[in-house]
Design a protein around this motif. Structure first.
Motif, PDB file in Angstrom:
ATOM      1  N   ASN A 116       0.819  -1.222   0.000  1.00 12.43           N
ATOM      2  CA  ASN A 116       0.000   0.000   0.000  1.00 12.43           C
ATOM      3  C   ASN A 116       0.849   1.266   0.000  1.00 12.43           C
ATOM      4  OD1 ASN A 116      -2.477  -1.382   0.039  1.00 12.43           O
ATOM      5  ND2 ASN A 116      -2.275  -1.727   2.257  1.00 12.43           N
ATOM      6  N   SER A 117       2.127   1.101   0.309  1.00 14.80           N
ATOM      7  CA  SER A 117       2.998   2.273   0.325  1.00 14.80           C
ATOM      8  C   SER A 117       3.543   2.531  -1.075  1.00 14.80           C
ATOM      9  CB  SER A 117       4.162   2.079   1.306  1.00 14.80           C
ATOM     10  OG  SER A 117       4.992   1.029   0.869  1.00 14.80           O
ATOM     11  N   HIS A 118       3.845   3.784  -1.361  1.00  9.67           N
ATOM     12  CA  HIS A 118       4.398   4.171  -2.664  1.00  9.67           C
ATOM     13  C   HIS A 118       5.595   5.092  -2.428  1.00  9.67           C
ATOM     14  CE1 HIS A 118       0.970   2.444  -4.772  1.00  9.67           C
ATOM     15  NE2 HIS A 118       0.184   3.035  -3.854  1.00  9.67           N
ATOM     16  N   PRO A 119       6.807   4.635  -2.754  1.00 10.01           N
ATOM     17  CA  PRO A 119       7.125   3.356  -3.374  1.00 10.01           C
ATOM     18  C   PRO A 119       6.956   2.201  -2.400  1.00 10.01           C
ATOM     19  CG  PRO A 119       9.125   4.504  -2.788  1.00 10.01           C
ATOM     20  CD  PRO A 119       8.009   5.466  -2.518  1.00 10.01           C
ATOM     21  N   VAL A 120       7.024   0.989  -2.933  1.00  9.56           N
ATOM     22  CA  VAL A 120       6.874  -0.221  -2.113  1.00  9.56           C
ATOM     23  C   VAL A 120       7.985  -0.269  -1.070  1.00  9.56           C
ATOM     24  CG1 VAL A 120       6.898  -2.735  -2.151  1.00  9.56           C
ATOM     25  CG2 VAL A 120       5.791  -1.473  -4.004  1.00  9.56           C
ATOM     26  N   ARG A 121       7.595  -0.644   0.164  1.00 10.95           N
ATOM     27  CA  ARG A 121       8.592  -0.746   1.246  1.00 10.95           C
ATOM     28  C   ARG A 121       8.482  -2.100   1.920  1.00 10.95           C
ATOM     29  NH1 ARG A 121       9.988   4.556   4.092  1.00 10.95           N
ATOM     30  NH2 ARG A 121       9.559   6.145   2.508  1.00 10.95           N
ATOM     31  N   PRO A 122       9.611  -2.612   2.452  1.00 13.12           N
ATOM     32  CA  PRO A 122       9.523  -3.850   3.229  1.00 13.12           C
ATOM     33  C   PRO A 122       8.885  -3.592   4.588  1.00 13.12           C
ATOM     34  CG  PRO A 122      11.787  -3.041   3.231  1.00 13.12           C
ATOM     35  CD  PRO A 122      11.014  -2.150   2.300  1.00 13.12           C
ATOM     36  N   THR A 123       8.187  -4.566   5.104  1.00 13.22           N
ATOM     37  CA  THR A 123       7.674  -4.479   6.470  1.00 13.22           C
ATOM     38  C   THR A 123       8.844  -4.665   7.440  1.00 13.22           C
ATOM     39  OG1 THR A 123       7.259  -6.845   6.573  1.00 13.22           O
ATOM     40  CG2 THR A 123       5.480  -5.467   5.723  1.00 13.22           C
ATOM     41  N   ILE A 124       8.578  -4.490   8.713  1.00 14.36           N
ATOM     42  CA  ILE A 124       9.636  -4.683   9.711  1.00 14.36           C
ATOM     43  C   ILE A 124      10.140  -6.130   9.649  1.00 14.36           C
ATOM     44  CG2 ILE A 124      10.139  -4.764  12.174  1.00 14.36           C
ATOM     45  CD1 ILE A 124       8.190  -2.434  12.534  1.00 14.36           C
ATOM     46  N   ALA A 125       9.173  -7.068   9.588  1.00  9.69           N
ATOM     47  CA  ALA A 125       9.571  -8.478   9.469  1.00  9.69           C
ATOM     48  C   ALA A 125      10.252  -8.725   8.129  1.00  9.69           C
ATOM     49  CB  ALA A 125       8.363  -9.387   9.614  1.00  9.69           C
ATOM     50  N   GLY A 126       9.789  -8.022   7.099  1.00 13.38           N
ATOM     51  CA  GLY A 126      10.369  -8.180   5.763  1.00 13.38           C
ATOM     52  C   GLY A 126      11.822  -7.721   5.703  1.00 13.38           C
ATOM     53  N   GLU A 127      12.164  -6.695   6.491  1.00 13.98           N
ATOM     54  CA  GLU A 127      13.549  -6.205   6.506  1.00 13.98           C
ATOM     55  C   GLU A 127      14.505  -7.290   6.991  1.00 13.98           C
ATOM     56  OE1 GLU A 127      13.536  -2.666   8.826  1.00 13.98           O
ATOM     57  OE2 GLU A 127      12.797  -1.398   7.176  1.00 13.98           O
ATOM     58  N   GLU A 128      14.071  -8.065   7.996  1.00 18.81           N
ATOM     59  CA  GLU A 128      14.917  -9.149   8.494  1.00 18.81           C
ATOM     60  C   GLU A 128      15.028 -10.280   7.471  1.00 18.81           C
ATOM     61  OE1 GLU A 128      17.407 -11.460  10.788  1.00 18.81           O
ATOM     62  OE2 GLU A 128      16.925  -9.312  10.872  1.00 18.81           O
ATOM     63  N   VAL A 129      13.888 -10.569   6.800  1.00 17.74           N
ATOM     64  CA  VAL A 129      13.921 -11.586   5.744  1.00 17.74           C
ATOM     65  C   VAL A 129      14.879 -11.159   4.639  1.00 17.74           C
ATOM     66  CG1 VAL A 129      12.586 -12.720   3.932  1.00 17.74           C
ATOM     67  CG2 VAL A 129      11.609 -12.460   6.217  1.00 17.74           C
ATOM     68  N   LEU A 130      14.813  -9.888   4.258  1.00 18.39           N
ATOM     69  CA  LEU A 130      15.683  -9.378   3.201  1.00 18.39           C
ATOM     70  C   LEU A 130      17.159  -9.418   3.618  1.00 18.39           C
ATOM     71  CD1 LEU A 130      13.413  -6.493   1.999  1.00 18.39           C
ATOM     72  CD2 LEU A 130      14.429  -8.196   0.471  1.00 18.39           C
ATOM     73  N   ARG A 131      17.428  -9.119   4.870  1.00 12.32           N
ATOM     74  CA  ARG A 131      18.806  -9.155   5.347  1.00 12.32           C
ATOM     75  C   ARG A 131      19.373 -10.574   5.233  1.00 12.32           C
ATOM     76  NH1 ARG A 131      21.926 -10.205   9.705  1.00 12.32           N
ATOM     77  NH2 ARG A 131      20.190 -11.116  10.870  1.00 12.32           N
ATOM     78  N   GLN A 132      18.573 -11.548   5.665  1.00 10.06           N
ATOM     79  CA  GLN A 132      19.002 -12.931   5.571  1.00 10.06           C
ATOM     80  C   GLN A 132      19.096 -13.391   4.111  1.00 10.06           C
ATOM     81  OE1 GLN A 132      19.968 -14.926   7.963  1.00 10.06           O
ATOM     82  NE2 GLN A 132      19.423 -13.737   9.785  1.00 10.06           N
ATOM     83  N   ALA A 133      18.149 -12.923   3.288  1.00 17.58           N
ATOM     84  CA  ALA A 133      18.139 -13.309   1.872  1.00 17.58           C
ATOM     85  C   ALA A 133      19.396 -12.819   1.165  1.00 17.58           C
ATOM     86  CB  ALA A 133      16.897 -12.742   1.184  1.00 17.58           C
ATOM     87  N   ARG A 134      19.814 -11.588   1.483  1.00 14.62           N
ATOM     88  CA  ARG A 134      21.037 -11.061   0.856  1.00 14.62           C
ATOM     89  C   ARG A 134      22.259 -11.892   1.238  1.00 14.62           C
ATOM     90  NH1 ARG A 134      20.214  -6.183  -1.622  1.00 14.62           N
ATOM     91  NH2 ARG A 134      18.295  -5.061  -1.022  1.00 14.62           N
ATOM     92  N   MET A 135      22.287 -12.343   2.481  1.00 16.37           N
ATOM     93  CA  MET A 135      23.417 -13.169   2.925  1.00 16.37           C
ATOM     94  C   MET A 135      23.417 -14.510   2.197  1.00 16.37           C
ATOM     95  SD  MET A 135      23.447 -12.430   7.042  1.00 16.37           S
ATOM     96  CE  MET A 135      24.693 -13.698   7.291  1.00 16.37           C
ATOM     97  N   VAL A 136      22.229 -15.117   2.084  1.00 17.76           N
ATOM     98  CA  VAL A 136      22.132 -16.418   1.424  1.00 17.76           C
ATOM     99  C   VAL A 136      22.540 -16.310  -0.042  1.00 17.76           C
ATOM    100  CG1 VAL A 136      20.533 -18.214   0.650  1.00 17.76           C
ATOM    101  CG2 VAL A 136      20.381 -17.321   2.989  1.00 17.76           C
ATOM    102  N   VAL A 137      22.024 -15.294  -0.738  1.00 14.50           N
ATOM    103  CA  VAL A 137      22.344 -15.115  -2.156  1.00 14.50           C
ATOM    104  C   VAL A 137      23.830 -14.811  -2.344  1.00 14.50           C
ATOM    105  CG1 VAL A 137      21.956 -13.647  -4.176  1.00 14.50           C
ATOM    106  CG2 VAL A 137      20.007 -14.438  -2.809  1.00 14.50           C
ATOM    107  N   TYR A 138      24.388 -14.011  -1.438  1.00 14.79           N
ATOM    108  CA  TYR A 138      25.821 -13.683  -1.512  1.00 14.79           C
ATOM    109  C   TYR A 138      26.671 -14.945  -1.395  1.00 14.79           C
ATOM    110  CZ  TYR A 138      30.421 -12.064  -0.010  1.00 14.79           C
ATOM    111  OH  TYR A 138      31.773 -11.881   0.112  1.00 14.79           O
ATOM    112  N   HIS A 139      26.365 -15.781  -0.396  1.00 18.19           N
ATOM    113  CA  HIS A 139      27.157 -16.991  -0.193  1.00 18.19           C
ATOM    114  C   HIS A 139      26.935 -18.003  -1.317  1.00 18.19           C
ATOM    115  CE1 HIS A 139      28.909 -15.913   3.607  1.00 18.19           C
ATOM    116  NE2 HIS A 139      27.724 -15.641   4.148  1.00 18.19           N
ATOM    117  N   ALA A 140      25.734 -18.024  -1.865  1.00 19.65           N
ATOM    118  CA  ALA A 140      25.462 -18.919  -2.991  1.00 19.65           C
ATOM    119  C   ALA A 140      26.298 -18.511  -4.208  1.00 19.65           C
ATOM    120  CB  ALA A 140      23.981 -18.893  -3.347  1.00 19.65           C
ATOM    121  N   LYS A 141      26.410 -17.200  -4.440  1.00 20.35           N
ATOM    122  CA  LYS A 141      27.215 -16.725  -5.567  1.00 20.35           C
ATOM    123  C   LYS A 141      28.697 -16.994  -5.326  1.00 20.35           C
ATOM    124  CE  LYS A 141      24.057 -13.224  -7.351  1.00 20.35           C
ATOM    125  NZ  LYS A 141      23.815 -11.784  -7.610  1.00 20.35           N
ATOM    126  N   GLN A 142      29.120 -16.866  -4.069  1.00 21.60           N
ATOM    127  CA  GLN A 142      30.508 -17.198  -3.746  1.00 21.60           C
ATOM    128  C   GLN A 142      30.795 -18.662  -4.056  1.00 21.60           C
ATOM    129  OE1 GLN A 142      31.310 -16.054   0.382  1.00 21.60           O
ATOM    130  NE2 GLN A 142      32.818 -14.608  -0.408  1.00 21.60           N
TER     131      GLN A 142
END
Length: 307
Positions: A51-77
């Protein structure tokens, strides 16, 4: 949950816009939205406030995104490490080879390795069943052998196709023939390598079936078989690559085998999970310079090995 879904939510966070994120991922916006919805359902969390413009992560979503970036980073490594290892033409090669192939390949292969300071090699001369076991147990990196069938858990790279010839004692009746019929060879006068049954397999199945036995020598030395024939009556079967090793005065003992011509296919075997493509091609290319071109597998002459 997949790496692809994690990459999608990272793209949305980067662009803060579903359409732009979808374009960057090379997919449609409905597909991207559907994949993110599935991830949210699986995690039981709302990642983005739509509902926000631009789209924003929720508080819980910010933690998911933080973990997701770590997982994707290590996968690329991990991918980069595997790719680097695949392309790295350096390191140690532990190679196994059967006794009836080793004399023609190993000495010159060591010479090629010695010309490359980044590669070291350890070679073991073993019988086929032992080679297969050691490959499966990751005790060897690769093995060179003639195997008439596929081996579960191993990949094979055809190297070359080799004819067999007869080496006949001048005192044997076969010596008077210009060529020898494989189907009617008298196996009771055939000197064979007891522990190299695969070496004789293509020939023995063509021998005179009324013959009762072969003369067995318990070793893996073709050269010793030739000395035995020189000192006794009878004959033996040798691979084509052994011919240059025969002294000139003894080459008159050679006879071609016909009707049909027995052959063996020699291949290089590796485990299914082997990744060192550059080292594999180093060995293959070295063998291509060792074995006469007319014997080399046609596909191998044109293309490198791809894993």
């Amino acid at each position: 949950m997949t790496l692809q879904q994690l990459e999608y939510i990272i793209a949305v966070d980067n662009y803060r816009h579903f359409v732009k994120a979808a374009d960057s991922c090379g997919i449609t916006q409905p597909t991207l939205s559907s994949m993110i919805r599935k991830l949210e359902e699986e995690l039981d969390v709302v990642i983005f406030d739509r509902n926000s413009h631009p789209v924003r992560p929720t508080i819980a979503g910010e933690e998911v995104l933080r973990q997701a970036r770590m997982v994707v980073y290590h996968a690329k490594q991990l991918q980069e490490t595997s790719l680097s290892e695949k392309k790295r033409a350096s390191g140690n090669i532990h190679i196994g080879i059967t006794p009836t192939i080793a004399p023609y390949i190993i000495p010159k292969l060591f010479h090629r390795v010695n010309d490359n300071p980044d590669i070291t090699m350890q070679a073991s001369e073993l019988h086929r069943n032992v080679l297969i076991d050691k490959l499966k147990n990751a005790e060897l990196d690769m093995a060179i052998m003639s195997c008439p069938h596929e081996v579960e858990g191993l990949l094979s790279v055809p190297l070359y196709r080799e004819k067999f010839f007869a080496y006949v004692s001048p005192s044997d009746p076969l010596y008077q023939q210009e060529s020898i019929c494989s189907r009617t060879m008298p196996s009771e006068r055939l000197w064979a390598l007891k522990h190299e049954i695969s070496f004789q397999l293509q020939v023995s199945e063509f021998c005179d079936q009324e013959s009762q036995r072969s003369l067995l020598y318990e070793s893996g030395s073709v050269a010793t078989l030739l000395h035995i024939v020189n000192e006794n009556e009878g004959f033996t079967i040798i691979p084509e690559l052994h011919i240059p090793m025969i002294r000139e005065e003894h080459r008159c003992n050679l006879r071609p085998l016909v009707d049909p011509v027995p052959v063996r296919n020699v291949s290089l075997f590796i485990r299914n999970d082997y990744v060192r493509e550059a080292l594999l091609n180093f060995v293959v290319n070295a063998i291509k310079t060792i074995v006469p071109e007319h014997m080399i597998d046609e596909h191998l002459l044109k293309y490198p090995v791809r894993l």
